[in-house]
Design an enzyme around this catalytic site. Sequence first.
Site, PDB file in Angstrom:
ATOM      1  N   ASP A 133       2.421  18.888  -5.912  1.00  0.00           N
ATOM      2  CA  ASP A 133       1.980  19.187  -4.555  1.00  0.00           C
ATOM      3  C   ASP A 133       1.109  20.424  -4.379  1.00  0.00           C
ATOM      4  OD1 ASP A 133       2.171  18.504  -1.677  1.00  0.00           O
ATOM      5  OD2 ASP A 133       3.113  20.466  -1.555  1.00  0.00           O
ATOM      6  N   CYS A 193       0.528   0.642  10.836  1.00  0.00           N
ATOM      7  CA  CYS A 193       0.564   2.111  10.883  1.00  0.00           C
ATOM      8  C   CYS A 193      -0.491   2.659  11.841  1.00  0.00           C
ATOM      9  CB  CYS A 193       0.395   2.699   9.480  1.00  0.00           C
ATOM     10  SG  CYS A 193      -1.024   2.055   8.603  1.00  0.00           S
TER      11      CYS A 193
HETATM   12  C1  B12 Z   1      -3.024  18.171   2.668  1.00  0.00           C
HETATM   13  C2  B12 Z   1      -1.788  17.292   2.621  1.00  0.00           C
HETATM   14  C3  B12 Z   1      -1.302  16.808   3.829  1.00  0.00           C
HETATM   15  C4  B12 Z   1      -2.075  16.932   5.141  1.00  0.00           C
HETATM   16  C5  B12 Z   1      -3.198  15.854   5.125  1.00  0.00           C
HETATM   17  C6  B12 Z   1      -2.663  14.458   4.754  1.00  0.00           C
HETATM   18  C7  B12 Z   1      -3.628  13.546   4.023  1.00  0.00           C
HETATM   19  N1  B12 Z   1      -3.509  12.275   4.267  1.00  0.00           N
HETATM   20  O1  B12 Z   1      -4.437  13.970   3.242  1.00  0.00           O
HETATM   21  C8  B12 Z   1      -0.954  16.723   6.199  1.00  0.00           C
HETATM   22  C9  B12 Z   1      -0.356  18.054   6.591  1.00  0.00           C
HETATM   23  C10 B12 Z   1      -1.361  15.958   7.461  1.00  0.00           C
HETATM   24  C11 B12 Z   1       0.069  15.951   5.360  1.00  0.00           C
HETATM   25  C12 B12 Z   1       1.041  15.131   5.911  1.00  0.00           C
HETATM   26  C13 B12 Z   1       1.955  14.397   5.158  1.00  0.00           C
HETATM   27  N2  B12 Z   1       2.190  14.495   3.851  1.00  0.00           N
HETATM   28 CO1  B12 Z   1       1.059  15.510   2.670  1.00  0.00          CO
HETATM   29  N3  B12 Z   1      -0.064  16.344   1.321  1.00  0.00           N
HETATM   30  C14 B12 Z   1      -1.181  16.989   1.391  1.00  0.00           C
HETATM   31  C15 B12 Z   1      -1.647  17.386  -0.016  1.00  0.00           C
HETATM   32  C16 B12 Z   1      -1.274  18.847  -0.254  1.00  0.00           C
HETATM   33  C17 B12 Z   1      -3.145  17.178  -0.295  1.00  0.00           C
HETATM   34  C18 B12 Z   1      -3.701  15.806   0.141  1.00  0.00           C
HETATM   35  C19 B12 Z   1      -5.185  15.777   0.157  1.00  0.00           C
HETATM   36  O2  B12 Z   1      -5.843  16.205  -0.778  1.00  0.00           O
HETATM   37  N4  B12 Z   1      -5.780  15.326   1.267  1.00  0.00           N
HETATM   38  C20 B12 Z   1      -7.210  15.285   1.447  1.00  0.00           C
HETATM   39  C21 B12 Z   1      -7.672  13.882   1.796  1.00  0.00           C
HETATM   40  C22 B12 Z   1      -9.175  13.846   1.922  1.00  0.00           C
HETATM   41  O3  B12 Z   1      -7.319  13.121   0.723  1.00  0.00           O
HETATM   42  P1  B12 Z   1      -6.782  11.643   0.738  1.00  0.00           P
HETATM   43  O4  B12 Z   1      -6.539  11.105   2.097  1.00  0.00           O
HETATM   44  O5  B12 Z   1      -5.685  11.616  -0.237  1.00  0.00           O
HETATM   45  O6  B12 Z   1      -8.054  10.880   0.135  1.00  0.00           O
HETATM   46  C23 B12 Z   1      -8.420  11.027  -1.223  1.00  0.00           C
HETATM   47  C24 B12 Z   1      -8.471   9.749  -2.027  1.00  0.00           C
HETATM   48  O7  B12 Z   1      -7.500   8.833  -1.662  1.00  0.00           O
HETATM   49  C25 B12 Z   1      -9.820   9.241  -1.927  1.00  0.00           C
HETATM   50  N5  B12 Z   1     -10.131   8.345  -0.805  1.00  0.00           N
HETATM   51  C26 B12 Z   1      -9.400   8.029   0.265  1.00  0.00           C
HETATM   52  N6  B12 Z   1     -10.041   7.207   1.033  1.00  0.00           N
HETATM   53  C27 B12 Z   1     -11.226   6.971   0.461  1.00  0.00           C
HETATM   54  C28 B12 Z   1     -12.277   6.190   0.866  1.00  0.00           C
HETATM   55  C29 B12 Z   1     -13.420   6.156   0.074  1.00  0.00           C
HETATM   56  C30 B12 Z   1     -14.555   5.361   0.553  1.00  0.00           C
HETATM   57  C31 B12 Z   1     -13.456   6.898  -1.147  1.00  0.00           C
HETATM   58  C32 B12 Z   1     -14.628   6.847  -1.995  1.00  0.00           C
HETATM   59  C33 B12 Z   1     -12.368   7.679  -1.523  1.00  0.00           C
HETATM   60  C34 B12 Z   1     -11.269   7.702  -0.720  1.00  0.00           C
HETATM   61  O8  B12 Z   1     -10.592  10.413  -1.800  1.00  0.00           O
HETATM   62  C35 B12 Z   1      -9.849  11.463  -1.253  1.00  0.00           C
HETATM   63  C36 B12 Z   1     -10.037  12.661  -2.112  1.00  0.00           C
HETATM   64  O9  B12 Z   1     -11.255  13.204  -2.004  1.00  0.00           O
HETATM   65  C37 B12 Z   1      -0.796  16.407  -0.915  1.00  0.00           C
HETATM   66  C38 B12 Z   1      -0.363  16.982  -2.264  1.00  0.00           C
HETATM   67  C39 B12 Z   1      -1.483  16.997  -3.286  1.00  0.00           C
HETATM   68  N7  B12 Z   1      -1.602  18.099  -4.017  1.00  0.00           N
HETATM   69  O10 B12 Z   1      -2.220  16.045  -3.440  1.00  0.00           O
HETATM   70  C40 B12 Z   1       0.438  16.113  -0.017  1.00  0.00           C
HETATM   71  C41 B12 Z   1       0.998  14.682  -0.029  1.00  0.00           C
HETATM   72  C42 B12 Z   1      -0.158  13.723   0.126  1.00  0.00           C
HETATM   73  N8  B12 Z   1       1.829  14.594   1.218  1.00  0.00           N
HETATM   74  C43 B12 Z   1       2.857  13.899   1.092  1.00  0.00           C
HETATM   75  C44 B12 Z   1       3.742  13.616   2.172  1.00  0.00           C
HETATM   76  C45 B12 Z   1       5.118  13.068   1.816  1.00  0.00           C
HETATM   77  C46 B12 Z   1       3.327  13.833   3.501  1.00  0.00           C
HETATM   78  C47 B12 Z   1       4.031  13.336   4.784  1.00  0.00           C
HETATM   79  C48 B12 Z   1       4.653  11.939   4.655  1.00  0.00           C
HETATM   80  C49 B12 Z   1       5.106  14.372   5.216  1.00  0.00           C
HETATM   81  C50 B12 Z   1       5.775  14.068   6.558  1.00  0.00           C
HETATM   82  N9  B12 Z   1       6.760  13.172   6.617  1.00  0.00           N
HETATM   83  O11 B12 Z   1       5.427  14.645   7.564  1.00  0.00           O
HETATM   84  C51 B12 Z   1       2.843  13.344   5.796  1.00  0.00           C
HETATM   85  C52 B12 Z   1       2.102  12.005   5.813  1.00  0.00           C
HETATM   86  C53 B12 Z   1       0.953  11.961   6.769  1.00  0.00           C
HETATM   87  C54 B12 Z   1      -0.044  10.892   6.360  1.00  0.00           C
HETATM   88  N10 B12 Z   1      -0.116   9.797   7.102  1.00  0.00           N
HETATM   89  O12 B12 Z   1      -0.748  11.074   5.359  1.00  0.00           O
HETATM   90  C55 B12 Z   1       3.018  13.320  -0.306  1.00  0.00           C
HETATM   91  C56 B12 Z   1       2.643  11.814  -0.288  1.00  0.00           C
HETATM   92  C57 B12 Z   1       3.485  10.945  -1.223  1.00  0.00           C
HETATM   93  C58 B12 Z   1       2.999   9.512  -1.218  1.00  0.00           C
HETATM   94  N11 B12 Z   1       3.894   8.563  -1.444  1.00  0.00           N
HETATM   95  O13 B12 Z   1       1.834   9.219  -1.028  1.00  0.00           O
HETATM   96  C59 B12 Z   1       2.037  14.250  -1.136  1.00  0.00           C
HETATM   97  C60 B12 Z   1       1.341  13.567  -2.306  1.00  0.00           C
HETATM   98  C61 B12 Z   1       2.901  15.438  -1.609  1.00  0.00           C
HETATM   99  C62 B12 Z   1       3.668  15.117  -2.891  1.00  0.00           C
HETATM  100  N12 B12 Z   1       3.361  15.792  -3.981  1.00  0.00           N
HETATM  101  O14 B12 Z   1       4.506  14.243  -2.922  1.00  0.00           O
HETATM  102  N13 B12 Z   1      -0.126  16.159   4.016  1.00  0.00           N
HETATM  103  S1  SF4 Z   2       1.174  -2.203   4.738  1.00  0.00           S
HETATM  104 FE1  SF4 Z   2      -0.600  -0.846   4.833  1.00  0.00          FE
HETATM  105  S2  SF4 Z   2      -1.472  -1.228   6.855  1.00  0.00           S
HETATM  106 FE2  SF4 Z   2       0.640  -2.048   6.895  1.00  0.00          FE
HETATM  107  S3  SF4 Z   2       1.863  -0.345   7.694  1.00  0.00           S
HETATM  108 FE3  SF4 Z   2       1.918  -0.196   5.455  1.00  0.00          FE
HETATM  109  S4  SF4 Z   2       0.226   1.230   5.001  1.00  0.00           S
HETATM  110 FE4  SF4 Z   2      -0.102   0.515   7.071  1.00  0.00          FE
END
Ligand code: B12
Ligand code: SF4
Length: 312
Positions: A133, A193
């Site tokens: 994380d 969702c």
């Molecule tokens: C910042 C962060 C948050 C932020 C932003 C959440 C987010 N979705 O990114 C906030 C505070 C909102 C948050 C909330 C939560 N978080 Co959080 N968070 C993080 C953290 C530290 C970084 C995530 C990150 O880099 N986000 C930046 C965005 C841009 O990245 P992304 O959505 O993942 O997208 C990436 C790729 O998937 C890809 N991608 C996605 N879509 C697309 C589309 C295209 C076209 C392309 C090319 C690429 C691409 O590119 C992106 C990277 O550049 C991680 C830990 C870690 N070190 O990774 C935990 C992490 C994601 N969180 C976690 C958890 C548990 C939560 C919560 C459930 C906690 C809660 N109950 O409140 C919520 C869930 C909210 C949600 N719906 O996501 C877990 C998820 C576990 C899992 N099964 O996935 C993690 C992995 C922590 C861990 N080590 O377990 N979190």
């Molecule tokens: S299956 Fe996919 S679209 Fe449906 S609730 Fe879960 S994450 Fe959202």
Amino acid sequence: MTGNNLKNSIVRICKDSGFSLVKFSKPEILKSEKSYLENWIKDKKNATMKWMENNIEKRVNPFLVMNDVKSIISLALLYDTPVLHSDDSNLPRISRYAWGKRDYHKIIKSKLKQICKDIELLSPEIKTKFYVDDGPMMDKVWAVRSGIGWMGKNTNVINPDLGSYFFLSEILINMELEYDEPIEDMCKNCRLCLVECPTGALYDEYKLDANLCISYQTIENRGEIPDDLNLNGWIFGCDICQEVCPYNSKGVFTDENLFFPREELTNKSFDDLLNYTEKDFNETFSGTPVKRTKYTGWIRNLKKAKSEINKN
Ligand code: B12
Ligand code: SF4
Ligand code: SF4
């Protein structure tokens, strides 16, 4: 030890320590993820999480984290329990990942420390490094690449059998091991969702705006929460977009006692929790994720969520 034997031994060590999934991927520079992340930040979807703007090069390049890394091992540790939130909507709710007795970072780091020691004992040439994380690794990206699960439309990694209530972590290792394959995205036509997120934070499929996310507002925001953002009773984190996900209804639970909710938080009213002094708060939440919001955040969240319930 041959590659396959080594991989099997590593999987066994990790599973013996309680991890449900252990999968391997090839270290690579993350190009499309980098541009997605940069645009996400440019569009200010990271809200006040300024730290996400730092170390981008490192976060998308595992070779800057460990120059001789040859495999990335992704691990999933389940945290959900059979305990449900009260269905009384007048009671405050803390998300499942945080209501337990100890912070998952501490639990997982202590497991990974021992696991890495055991792995390094398998052969003198092995070197490892672990993250959970808070390090410069994109946990979800590596989990998706290794086949732990697919990236759900709610932006959590989902496994078809286990759902998404698991923490992710990685071990980087200087040995080339057989890589696993990514798995199919099974969200298909589902959009539950997006429909059920009460704030519109999931503004499109697979896309989250932290500014609108209750989880961000209650945990990471150090300032005022916008008046028009209704917390819907959540005072730390939010589980809605996972609760509604059909893949989380399979009844798969952790056996880690430390993730079970603390009794002193069960069925407590807003007023019970508002009565905590700063000292009570620090004592109750010491060593747990809730401490992150600090006493001022705790009181801010409680007051806001309580006033919204009173208006309904
Ligand atoms: C910042 C962060 C948050 C932020 C932003 C959440 C987010 N979705 O990114 C906030 C505070 C909102 C948050 C909330 C939560 N978080 Co959080 N968070 C993080 C953290 C530290 C970084 C995530 C990150 O880099 N986000 C930046 C965005 C841009 O990245 P992304 O959505 O993942 O997208 C990436 C790729 O998937 C890809 N991608 C996605 N879509 C697309 C589309 C295209 C076209 C392309 C090319 C690429 C691409 O590119 C992106 C990277 O550049 C991680 C830990 C870690 N070190 O990774 C935990 C992490 C994601 N969180 C976690 C958890 C548990 C939560 C919560 C459930 C906690 C809660 N109950 O409140 C919520 C869930 C909210 C949600 N719906 O996501 C877990 C998820 C576990 C899992 N099964 O996935 C993690 C992995 C922590 C861990 N080590 O377990 N979190
Ligand atoms: S299956 Fe996919 S679209 Fe449906 S609730 Fe879960 S994450 Fe959202
Ligand atoms: S955690 Fe809550 S507010 Fe954030 S995206 Fe999921 S349902 Fe929406």
